[in-house]
Design a protein around this motif. Sequence first.
Motif, PDB file in Angstrom:
ATOM      1  N   GLY A 108      -3.420  -4.679   2.857  1.00 42.03           N
ATOM      2  CA  GLY A 108      -3.374  -3.230   3.008  1.00 42.03           C
ATOM      3  C   GLY A 108      -2.039  -2.648   2.581  1.00 42.03           C
ATOM      4  O   GLY A 108      -1.977  -1.627   1.888  1.00 42.03           O
ATOM      5  N   THR A 109      -0.956  -3.322   2.977  1.00 40.13           N
ATOM      6  CA  THR A 109       0.380  -2.846   2.604  1.00 40.13           C
ATOM      7  C   THR A 109       0.588  -2.937   1.095  1.00 40.13           C
ATOM      8  O   THR A 109       1.109  -2.004   0.466  1.00 40.13           O
ATOM      9  CB  THR A 109       1.462  -3.666   3.322  1.00 40.13           C
ATOM     10  OG1 THR A 109       1.222  -3.655   4.739  1.00 40.13           O
ATOM     11  CG2 THR A 109       2.849  -3.103   3.046  1.00 40.13           C
ATOM     12  N   LEU A 110       0.181  -4.061   0.505  1.00 42.80           N
ATOM     13  CA  LEU A 110       0.352  -4.242  -0.935  1.00 42.80           C
ATOM     14  C   LEU A 110      -0.448  -3.212  -1.727  1.00 42.80           C
ATOM     15  O   LEU A 110       0.040  -2.660  -2.717  1.00 42.80           O
ATOM     16  CB  LEU A 110      -0.075  -5.651  -1.348  1.00 42.80           C
ATOM     17  CG  LEU A 110       0.867  -6.788  -0.973  1.00 42.80           C
ATOM     18  CD1 LEU A 110       0.275  -8.130  -1.395  1.00 42.80           C
ATOM     19  CD2 LEU A 110       2.236  -6.584  -1.616  1.00 42.80           C
ATOM     20  N   GLY A 121       5.346   5.000   4.402  1.00 41.34           N
ATOM     21  CA  GLY A 121       3.917   5.260   4.404  1.00 41.34           C
ATOM     22  C   GLY A 121       3.101   4.005   4.177  1.00 41.34           C
ATOM     23  O   GLY A 121       2.056   3.810   4.797  1.00 41.34           O
ATOM     24  N   ALA A 122       3.585   3.120   3.306  1.00 38.68           N
ATOM     25  CA  ALA A 122       2.876   1.873   3.036  1.00 38.68           C
ATOM     26  C   ALA A 122       2.807   1.003   4.279  1.00 38.68           C
ATOM     27  O   ALA A 122       1.799   0.332   4.534  1.00 38.68           O
ATOM     28  CB  ALA A 122       3.560   1.122   1.892  1.00 38.68           C
ATOM     29  N   LEU A 158       2.490  -3.785  12.393  1.00 35.29           N
ATOM     30  CA  LEU A 158       3.534  -2.913  11.858  1.00 35.29           C
ATOM     31  C   LEU A 158       4.752  -3.725  11.425  1.00 35.29           C
ATOM     32  O   LEU A 158       5.317  -3.493  10.350  1.00 35.29           O
ATOM     33  CB  LEU A 158       3.943  -1.877  12.906  1.00 35.29           C
ATOM     34  CG  LEU A 158       5.005  -0.859  12.480  1.00 35.29           C
ATOM     35  CD1 LEU A 158       4.542  -0.083  11.249  1.00 35.29           C
ATOM     36  CD2 LEU A 158       5.317   0.096  13.630  1.00 35.29           C
ATOM     37  N   GLY A 159       5.140  -4.700  12.247  1.00 39.28           N
ATOM     38  CA  GLY A 159       6.267  -5.559  11.871  1.00 39.28           C
ATOM     39  C   GLY A 159       5.973  -6.352  10.615  1.00 39.28           C
ATOM     40  O   GLY A 159       6.846  -6.507   9.740  1.00 39.28           O
ATOM     41  N   GLY A 160       4.750  -6.841  10.497  1.00 39.20           N
ATOM     42  CA  GLY A 160       4.372  -7.585   9.298  1.00 39.20           C
ATOM     43  C   GLY A 160       4.353  -6.705   8.070  1.00 39.20           C
ATOM     44  O   GLY A 160       4.743  -7.131   6.971  1.00 39.20           O
ATOM     45  N   ALA A 161       3.909  -5.459   8.230  1.00 35.54           N
ATOM     46  CA  ALA A 161       3.895  -4.531   7.105  1.00 35.54           C
ATOM     47  C   ALA A 161       5.312  -4.238   6.618  1.00 35.54           C
ATOM     48  O   ALA A 161       5.562  -4.135   5.411  1.00 35.54           O
ATOM     49  CB  ALA A 161       3.197  -3.228   7.507  1.00 35.54           C
ATOM     50  N   ALA A 181       4.265 -14.420   5.037  1.00 31.95           N
ATOM     51  CA  ALA A 181       4.272 -13.250   5.925  1.00 31.95           C
ATOM     52  C   ALA A 181       3.006 -13.215   6.781  1.00 31.95           C
ATOM     53  O   ALA A 181       3.057 -12.926   7.987  1.00 31.95           O
ATOM     54  CB  ALA A 181       4.384 -11.967   5.098  1.00 31.95           C
ATOM     55  N   ALA A 182       1.854 -13.535   6.168  1.00 39.12           N
ATOM     56  CA  ALA A 182       0.598 -13.563   6.920  1.00 39.12           C
ATOM     57  C   ALA A 182       0.625 -14.653   7.988  1.00 39.12           C
ATOM     58  O   ALA A 182       0.163 -14.443   9.115  1.00 39.12           O
ATOM     59  CB  ALA A 182      -0.580 -13.786   5.963  1.00 39.12           C
TER      60      ALA A 182
END
Length: 204
Positions: A108-110, A121-122, A158-161, A181-182
């Motif tokens: 989702g972030t990517l 925003g990302a 959120l921290g992972g994003a 990261a995942a």
Amino acid sequence: MTGGYPLLVADLIGVAVFAASGASAGVAKRLDLFGVAFVGFAAALGGGILRDLVIGAPPPLAFADWRYAVTAVVASIAAFWLHPALHRVRRTVLVLDAAGLGLFTVTGTLKALEAGVPPVGACLVGMLTAIGGGVTRDLLTREIPVVLQKDIYAVVALGGAVLVTVLHGLGQTGVIPFATAAVVMTAVRLIALYRRWSAPVAVP
């Protein structure tokens, strides 16, 4: 989303796990087969649909690629018929759910970054992608969303994003950094469950 066939398979596994989670909630509320399948579909794909609408990428992937919708519906129907067995593999489902959280946050972030969404925003889009389905599931079954009550779930997303955004900004765009990261998000989520961590709650 990029990453080829392995990422697609992992993505569909995450969809199936979240669909089973949503379907189980529907079964617990004594919904009929259609209701269970609908809640499972919403739980599995709600976050991705919200992401694509926010970043202006119509039609949402859940509708553009039939494999996502079919996986969600099949997993939901399977959960409807096999729900007694799901209790016996609850730990496995929790592990897969944590892995799905990490994966959906990354993708989702990517996708938001690739669409030109600014970093802050990302990060928010990545978090919403991961938790949107669960929030939708809880609202459809008339529950206060779990992510707003006690679980260290949205905070992990959120921290992972943020981590994914930093890696992207540093030019670390290969599979290994984002897979790492995942894995980190999955591990933190599982540790939080094991240690029963929770966010502070106001004292009345």
